[in-house]
Design a protein around this motif. Structure first.
Motif, short mmCIF file in Angstrom:
data_model
loop_
_atom_site.label_atom_id
_atom_site.label_comp_id
_atom_site.label_asym_id
_atom_site.label_seq_id
_atom_site.Cartn_x
_atom_site.Cartn_y
_atom_site.Cartn_z
N ILE A 403 0.96 -1.19 -0.07
CA ILE A 403 -0.04 0.01 0.10
C ILE A 403 0.83 1.35 -0.13
CG2 ILE A 403 -1.70 1.25 1.27
CD1 ILE A 403 -2.81 -1.27 2.21
N SER A 404 0.72 2.11 -0.97
CA SER A 404 1.28 3.39 -1.01
C SER A 404 1.38 4.17 0.27
CB SER A 404 0.52 4.51 -2.00
OG SER A 404 0.52 3.58 -3.41
N ASN A 405 2.79 4.75 0.37
CA ASN A 405 2.83 5.48 1.66
C ASN A 405 2.58 4.81 2.94
OD1 ASN A 405 4.11 7.62 0.18
ND2 ASN A 405 2.32 8.72 0.02
N ALA A 406 2.75 3.74 3.24
CA ALA A 406 2.48 2.90 4.33
C ALA A 406 3.30 2.11 4.87
CB ALA A 406 1.23 2.20 4.43
N SER A 407 3.77 2.02 5.97
CA SER A 407 4.75 0.91 6.49
C SER A 407 3.82 -0.24 7.39
CB SER A 407 5.73 1.43 7.47
OG SER A 407 6.73 0.65 7.83
N LEU A 408 3.65 -1.29 6.42
CA LEU A 408 2.89 -2.24 7.01
C LEU A 408 3.42 -3.59 7.01
CD1 LEU A 408 -0.49 -1.50 5.29
CD2 LEU A 408 0.26 -0.58 7.29
N ASP A 409 2.93 -4.69 7.68
CA ASP A 409 3.34 -5.99 7.92
C ASP A 409 2.86 -6.87 6.69
OD1 ASP A 409 4.92 -5.00 9.95
OD2 ASP A 409 3.45 -6.11 11.45
N GLY A 410 3.62 -7.70 6.26
CA GLY A 410 3.11 -8.87 5.69
C GLY A 410 2.88 -10.13 6.77
N ALA A 411 1.64 -10.45 6.71
CA ALA A 411 1.19 -11.67 7.66
C ALA A 411 -0.07 -12.17 7.11
CB ALA A 411 1.23 -10.89 8.97
N LEU A 412 -0.27 -13.47 7.97
CA LEU A 412 -1.56 -14.23 7.97
C LEU A 412 -2.05 -14.14 9.28
CD1 LEU A 412 -3.63 -15.84 5.94
CD2 LEU A 412 -2.19 -17.76 7.11
N TYR A 413 -3.34 -13.39 9.38
CA TYR A 413 -4.01 -13.47 10.76
C TYR A 413 -5.38 -14.37 11.02
CZ TYR A 413 -1.81 -9.17 11.94
OH TYR A 413 -0.93 -8.10 12.28
N THR A 414 -5.51 -15.05 11.95
CA THR A 414 -6.81 -15.88 12.01
C THR A 414 -7.62 -15.09 12.91
OG1 THR A 414 -5.50 -17.04 13.67
CG2 THR A 414 -5.57 -18.16 11.50
N PHE A 415 -8.83 -15.16 12.91
CA PHE A 415 -9.88 -14.63 13.89
C PHE A 415 -10.92 -15.50 14.09
CE2 PHE A 415 -7.72 -11.15 11.08
CZ PHE A 415 -8.11 -10.32 11.96
N PRO A 416 -11.60 -15.28 15.57
CA PRO A 416 -12.81 -15.96 15.64
C PRO A 416 -14.27 -15.54 14.96
CG PRO A 416 -12.30 -14.43 17.49
CD PRO A 416 -11.12 -14.25 16.47
N ILE A 417 -15.12 -16.26 14.53
CA ILE A 417 -16.26 -16.17 13.94
C ILE A 417 -17.15 -15.89 15.28
CG2 ILE A 417 -18.23 -16.85 12.64
CD1 ILE A 417 -15.96 -18.29 10.90
N GLU A 418 -17.46 -14.76 15.62
CA GLU A 418 -18.35 -14.43 16.80
C GLU A 418 -18.32 -12.86 16.72
OE1 GLU A 418 -15.89 -15.40 20.04
OE2 GLU A 418 -14.94 -13.50 20.04
N ALA A 419 -19.41 -12.54 17.11
CA ALA A 419 -19.68 -11.05 17.50
C ALA A 419 -18.97 -10.40 18.51
CB ALA A 419 -21.36 -10.77 17.80
N GLY A 420 -18.59 -9.23 18.18
CA GLY A 420 -17.74 -8.51 19.23
C GLY A 420 -17.16 -7.36 18.88
N GLU A 421 -16.78 -6.44 19.75
CA GLU A 421 -16.04 -5.21 19.52
C GLU A 421 -14.49 -5.17 20.10
OE1 GLU A 421 -17.10 -2.57 17.65
OE2 GLU A 421 -18.96 -3.49 17.31
N GLN A 422 -13.75 -4.56 19.30
CA GLN A 422 -12.33 -4.33 19.74
C GLN A 422 -12.42 -3.78 21.05
OE1 GLN A 422 -10.59 -2.92 16.21
NE2 GLN A 422 -8.42 -3.18 16.97
N ALA A 423 -11.51 -4.20 21.91
CA ALA A 423 -11.48 -3.76 23.16
C ALA A 423 -10.89 -2.34 23.12
CB ALA A 423 -10.69 -4.59 24.08
N ASP A 424 -9.83 -2.18 22.61
CA ASP A 424 -8.98 -0.81 22.39
C ASP A 424 -8.74 -0.49 21.01
OD1 ASP A 424 -7.64 1.53 23.05
OD2 ASP A 424 -5.75 0.36 23.62
#
Length: 491
Positions: A403-424
């Motif tokens: 992504i232009s003008n961004a310093s990001l990570d290449g990675a694979l993430y796993t997530f739970p399938i559930e309802a919720g809101e990010q704590a922070d």
């Protein structure tokens, strides 16, 4: 492993939630009915140059395109995804197959396709343009089994049994090509061309009628041709595909009036980038990859539209999901929040939005889609795709560096399938004139100001659509400088 064990270890299991649209009542076994007070990823593994990710048939192995090759990852324990193999520097008969941003898997067969961008004769060198097949019956030791030289760049591909569907985009043609990859030799079976069906689109700049991604379900191919719309094509006879119907948000007449090709390519309306149906084949989602161009309204990032295609010959628009808003919504700004890739499964949409993160929406009522989970880390991640790993339990998302003008990570993430809101969640700063409406999902296409993230960074050049700012090919090899500091090349 016991699939519930990782949820207990991660603290993801929580109280039942009565979700919008009666989900809890209608799908009592759905894991989305669980609620997390602090929605977070389950696991993460770094992968340099990550792009598209797909999941094997048994939901235990993920395959990640990685620009010069691909990576296989064991995701059977989503709290500890583990790299099994890295196939880098792919070559065919001594020629490199580079700029690999997409791949497809079905059973024990994996296909990688590239290069993702068009290649000029000056920069082509000895580069291979086409696809390569692998036997991944042992995902820790992929074995190459065959290749097919197309002679044109291949941005994406879709594999179903022994049929491989690839887009053939050249300046004068935009076609679906169907290959037989089941035999000793890969052969072309048939093709379908937008310009054969509607020759008038040949008057439009070729990138504004680009065939981007392909998906197939029950013998119908879903073909997003950028501003020309998404076409449903019958491929039951792969030697003779035939038109069924299409949806679009602009018209050929309107496109002919645009005298600024970058605005036509990057800005709404149009920009049909990714399209797929749910497991029943009744609901079609079309994602639009677009940015603010400083042109005519609508002038904003692209979202996702939902269509009833229970009768494929008569698609009906039912609702929309708007993108996260940000202060600098231009492509050059680097805070990309537009829709990218996604999956529809069991009445839910699992979607990636680059730096706006990943989301789960309940789309059981497509006229009123409801967001039930959202996670983002815009300073670190830019999500390319979202795919279900274990239905009702986990999904994955790949984060790209490109992504232009961004310093990001290449990675694979796993997530739970559930309802919720990010704590922070990351801090949100919105323009004062956006008002108080933070509704994101809207029925029947109502346009509202949506989730209001903001950040903004400097400036960069443009490249061609759907290519996420990846530079062109240099000296016969892929230009990897974009992975170091994101300098785009003007196409």
């Amino acid at each position: 492993m016991e699939r519930r064990a990782f949820l207990e270890r991660s603290g993801a299991a929580g109280l039942a939630l009565s979700l919008p649209g009666g989900l809890a009542a209608s799908r009592p076994s759905a894991a989305v009915a669980r609620q997390s007070a602090g929605y977070e990823p389950l696991g993460r593994v770094p992968i340099d140059n990550a792009a598209e990710a797909v999941v094997g048939d048994h939901g235990e192995i993920a395959y990640v395109a990685a620009t010069t090759g691909f990576v296989t990852v064991d995701v059977s324990d989503p709290t500890e995804p583990t790299v099994l193999a890295e196939e880098r520097d792919v070559e065919i008969d001594g020629s490199p197959l580079t700029n690999l941003l997409d791949l497809a898997v079905d059973g024990d067969r994996l296909v990688v396709a590239g290069p993702a961008e068009s290649v000029s004769p000056i920069n082509s060198g000895d580069q291979y343009l086409g696809v390569r097949c692998y036997d991944v019956s042992d995902p820790a030791a992929p074995v190459p089994t065959g290749a097919y030289e197309t002679g044109y760049h291949v941005h994406n591909c879709y594999l179903e049994d022994e049929l491989l569907f690839v887009p053939a985009n050249t300046v004068d043609r935009n076609s679906l090509v169907i290959l037989d990859v089941g035999g000793d030799e890969i052969t072309q079976l048939g093709y379908w061309s937008l310009l054969d069906h509607e020759p008038g689109w040949g008057d439009i700049f070729w990138l504004a009628r680009y065939l981007h991604d392909i998906s197939v379900h029950d013998d119908i191919a879903y073909l997003p041709f950028w501003n020309a719309g998404t076409y449903l094509v019958d491929v039951s006879d792969p030697t003779d595909p035939s038109y069924v119907s299409h949806v679009r948000t602009t018209s050929l007449a309107d496109q002919r009036r645009i005298d600024d090709p970058p605005e036509a390519v990057y800005g709404l309306p149009g920009n049909d980038h990714y399209a797929m149906v749910d497991d029943a084949g009744d609901l079609l989602a079309v994602g639009r990859e677009a940015w603010a161009t400083g042109g005519a309204d609508p002038d904003r990032p692209g979202g996702i539209d939902l269509y009833d295609v229970s009768d494929p010959a008569r698609p009906t628009h039912r609702g929309s999901i708007d993108p996260t808003r940000t202060t600098d919504e231009s492509r050059r700004g680097g805070m990309w929040t537009t829709s990218h890739n996604f999956e529809l499964r069991d009445g839910h949409l699992y979607s990636s939005w680059y730096r706006a993160g990943v989301k789960i929406h309940d789309v059981s009522d497509p006229t009123a889609p409801e967001r039930v989970a959202w996670w983002r880390d815009p300073e670190r991640t830019g999500f390319w795709t979202a795919r279900v790993v274990d239905p009702g339990e986990t999904f994955l998302a790949s984060s790209t560096e490109a992504i232009s003008n961004a310093s990001l990570d290449g990675a694979l993430y796993t997530f739970p399938i559930e309802a919720g809101e990010q704590a922070d969640p990351p801090s949100i700063q919105a323009p004062e004139d956006w008002g108080d409406n933070d509704t994101e999902a809207t029925g029947n296409g109502t346009d509202v100001d949506a989730d209001r993230d903001s950040d903004g960074t400097g400036d960069a050049g443009d490249s061609i659509p759907g290519f996420t700012g990846i530079a062109g090919l240099v000296g016969g090899g892929v230009a990897l400088e974009w992975l170091r500091r994101r300098e785009n090349v003007q196409d």
